[in-house]
Design an enzyme around this catalytic site. Structure first.
Site, short mmCIF file in Angstrom:
data_model
loop_
_atom_site.label_atom_id
_atom_site.label_comp_id
_atom_site.label_asym_id
_atom_site.label_seq_id
_atom_site.Cartn_x
_atom_site.Cartn_y
_atom_site.Cartn_z
N PRO A 23 0.85 -1.20 0.00
CA PRO A 23 0.00 0.00 0.00
C PRO A 23 0.88 1.24 0.00
CG PRO A 23 0.10 -0.98 2.20
CD PRO A 23 0.86 -1.89 1.30
N MET A 24 0.68 2.12 -0.97
CA MET A 24 1.52 3.32 -1.10
C MET A 24 0.62 4.53 -1.30
SD MET A 24 4.49 1.73 -3.57
CE MET A 24 3.33 0.86 -4.65
N VAL A 25 0.78 5.53 -0.46
CA VAL A 25 -0.06 6.72 -0.55
C VAL A 25 0.08 7.37 -1.92
CG1 VAL A 25 -0.52 9.00 0.43
CG2 VAL A 25 0.10 7.11 1.93
N GLN A 79 -6.47 -0.75 2.93
CA GLN A 79 -5.72 -0.36 4.13
C GLN A 79 -6.21 0.97 4.70
OE1 GLN A 79 -1.69 1.38 4.43
NE2 GLN A 79 -1.06 -0.59 5.30
N CYS A 108 3.39 3.29 9.02
CA CYS A 108 3.78 4.56 8.40
C CYS A 108 4.65 5.37 9.37
CB CYS A 108 2.55 5.38 8.02
SG CYS A 108 2.98 6.94 7.20
N GLU A 233 9.19 0.34 -3.14
CA GLU A 233 10.14 1.06 -3.99
C GLU A 233 10.57 0.23 -5.20
OE1 GLU A 233 11.84 4.10 -3.89
OE2 GLU A 233 10.53 4.87 -2.32
#
Length: 484
Positions: A23-25, A79, A108, A233
């Site tokens: 999960p990536m903002v 999430q 986070c 990444e």
């Protein structure tokens, strides 16, 4: 049908997923998830959703989850970040029909998470986390999972994981870094911590950290014994990572842009993805980097991508036999490949700083420089400094805002309820009260309306009386005429 738990949940609902996109903002939106699934990803998470905003804002729900239904995007895990059991569960109840599980973000490490009191900054509040997971496990029709960061101490990390399992967590993702390990200070993730957690719990475990290529995935599974491996990444720089391929950058970029045409997303997301994909090439063609930063339409981004492709193809055509990649890269810059985040010293050398104590500090530390030296500020802050030479970025000089009693946002300084404007407006309306500090005058307007109604009655009564007197007079005249 009872919801599946633990190993059964991972095996049947998640289809024994080994390759997972984190999960990536603002970066794991539907278009990117679909691209990743096409190239080997078996499970994807939604971007982190703010539980409180998700609960109160229908537009936020539609833009971030409800409007993204797609048969190819299964199974997804939604999430949330949250710090209140009731708010978390109510938001999850609104999301559970669109997800195969709900994940609580406990990993986070960013400053926004510290300010909002969520993510990794809840890892010491075990009683609160137990209550959140217990309630979610009881109320939700889908499993509850967690993503955590580790403590420096392995034993404490293990006890932390066991506590979450006991509370009802059905799958645990362990990022092998502490909350202090971020940005230039990220360092190497500890697979030793992950291995210890995997041995100590009876639920599936995903590992996160140090994943740059498929061989890293295989080595991580072999060393830690986890059920799957998550990449953030590495996936952003090479969405074909789980295929074990290093494709041409423009192939991935063009495919992603085609998906975006079908499943639109904010332009900032698209731009950020191309900055990651073209990272090494943009170090060579700085002018195109500036153009990509300024472009304001999807077609403009497509044009920049096309120009980058043409530049690279021209470079390939003029390449000499036996020529090797520059800057120590494993592949030429137009090939998808890992980006190794530089440490503090390397970052300083990149920025042309000396090896002094100030020079080796990380990006976030530079933001705290009291002297406001423009050489140590980001480009954005340097522009602000040009517009306002007296501006200071010293955090100690920033005003400290008191929090709203209801939601935790900054409250109005003169609010009679000690709330932010949104919460104050709801309460003032409900109680028919005034809050001069926010310019809300429900009570005053109500009283004025009553006064106006009374005045209208007062105006109407004399008119009726006069009309009645006139009618009596008219009757008397007619009677006198009849008598004559």
């Amino acid at each position: 049908m009872p919801k599946l738990r633990g190993e059964a949940f991972w095996r049947e609902t998640l289809r024994s997923a080994h390759y997972v996109v984190a999960p990536m903002v603002d970066q794991s939106e539907l278009a990117w998830r679909l691209l990743s699934r096409r190239h080997g990803a078996q499970l994807c998470y939604t971007p982190m959703l703010h539980a409180q905003v998700f609960l109160r804002d229908a537009n936020y729900r539609r833009e971030n989850l409800y409007g993204e239904a797609c048969p190819q995007d299964r199974p997804p895990i939604g999430q949330f970040c949250a710090n209140d059991p009731e708010v978390f569960v109510q938001a999850a109840l609104l999301a559970q029909d669109y997800c195969d599980a709900i994940d609580l973000n406990l990993g986070c490490p960013q400053m926004i998470a510290k300010r909002g009191h969520y993510g990794a900054f809840l890892q010491e509040e075990w009683d609160l986390l137990q209550r959140m997971i217990l309630l979610a496990n009881e109320k939700l029709s889908v499993p509850i999972t967690c993503k955590i960061r580790v403590f420096p101490d392995i034993d404490k990390t293990v006890k932390y994981a066991q506590m979450l399992e006991k509370a009802g967590c059905q799958l645990l993702t362990v990022h092998g870094r502490t909350k202090e390990q971020k940005g230039p200070l990220a360092g190497v993730a500890s697979w030793e911590h992950i291995q210890a957690v995997r041995k100590a719990v009876n639920i599936p475990v995903f590992a996160n950290g140090n994943i740059q290529c498929l061989s890293d995935v295989e080595e991580c599974i072999r060393k830690t014994g986890v059920h799957g491996v998550m990449s953030a990444e590495g996936n952003l720089h090479n969405p074909a990572l789980f295929e074990g391929r290093n494709p041409l950058v423009w192939e991935m970029a063009e495919e992603y842009l085609e998906i975006v045409r079908k499943y639109p997303c904010p332009l900032s997301y698209v731009r950020a993805h191309l900055f990651k994909l073209w990272h090494h090439t943009l170090q060579v063609y700085q002018q195109l980097r500036e153009e990509l930063a300024k472009v304001k339409t999807l077609e403009g981004i497509v044009d920049v991508n096309r120009e980058l492709k043409l530049r690279c193809q021209e470079e390939i055509a003029n390449q000499k036999e036996g020529e090797k990649p520059k800057e120590g890269l494993p592949f030429f810059h137009w090939i998808c490949q890992p980006y190794i985040r530089p440490g503090p010293k390397e970052r300083c050398r990149e920025n042309g700083d000396s090896g002094t104590e100030k020079g080796v500090r990380g990006k976030r530390a530079l933001e705290e420089e009291e002297d406001g030296n423009s050489e140590l500020l980001s480009k954005n802050k340097q522009k602000k400094k040009l517009r306002n030479p007296n501006k200071s970025f010293d955090p100690s000089l920033k005003p400290k805002y008191a929090k709203c009693d209801q939601c935790g946002n900054p409250k109005g300084n003169k609010c009679v309820f000690n709330m932010c404007r949104g919460c104050c407006k709801k309460r003032a309306f409900k109680e028919t009260a005034d809050c001069p500090g926010h310019g809300l005058l429900f009570k005053t307007k109500y009283e004025k309306s009553l006064s106006w109604q009374h005045s209208q009655r007062g105006i109407q009564t004399p008119e009726i009386s006069k009309r009645g007197d006139a009618e009596v007079g008219e009757t008397a005249v007619l009677k006198e005429a009849g008598d004559s």
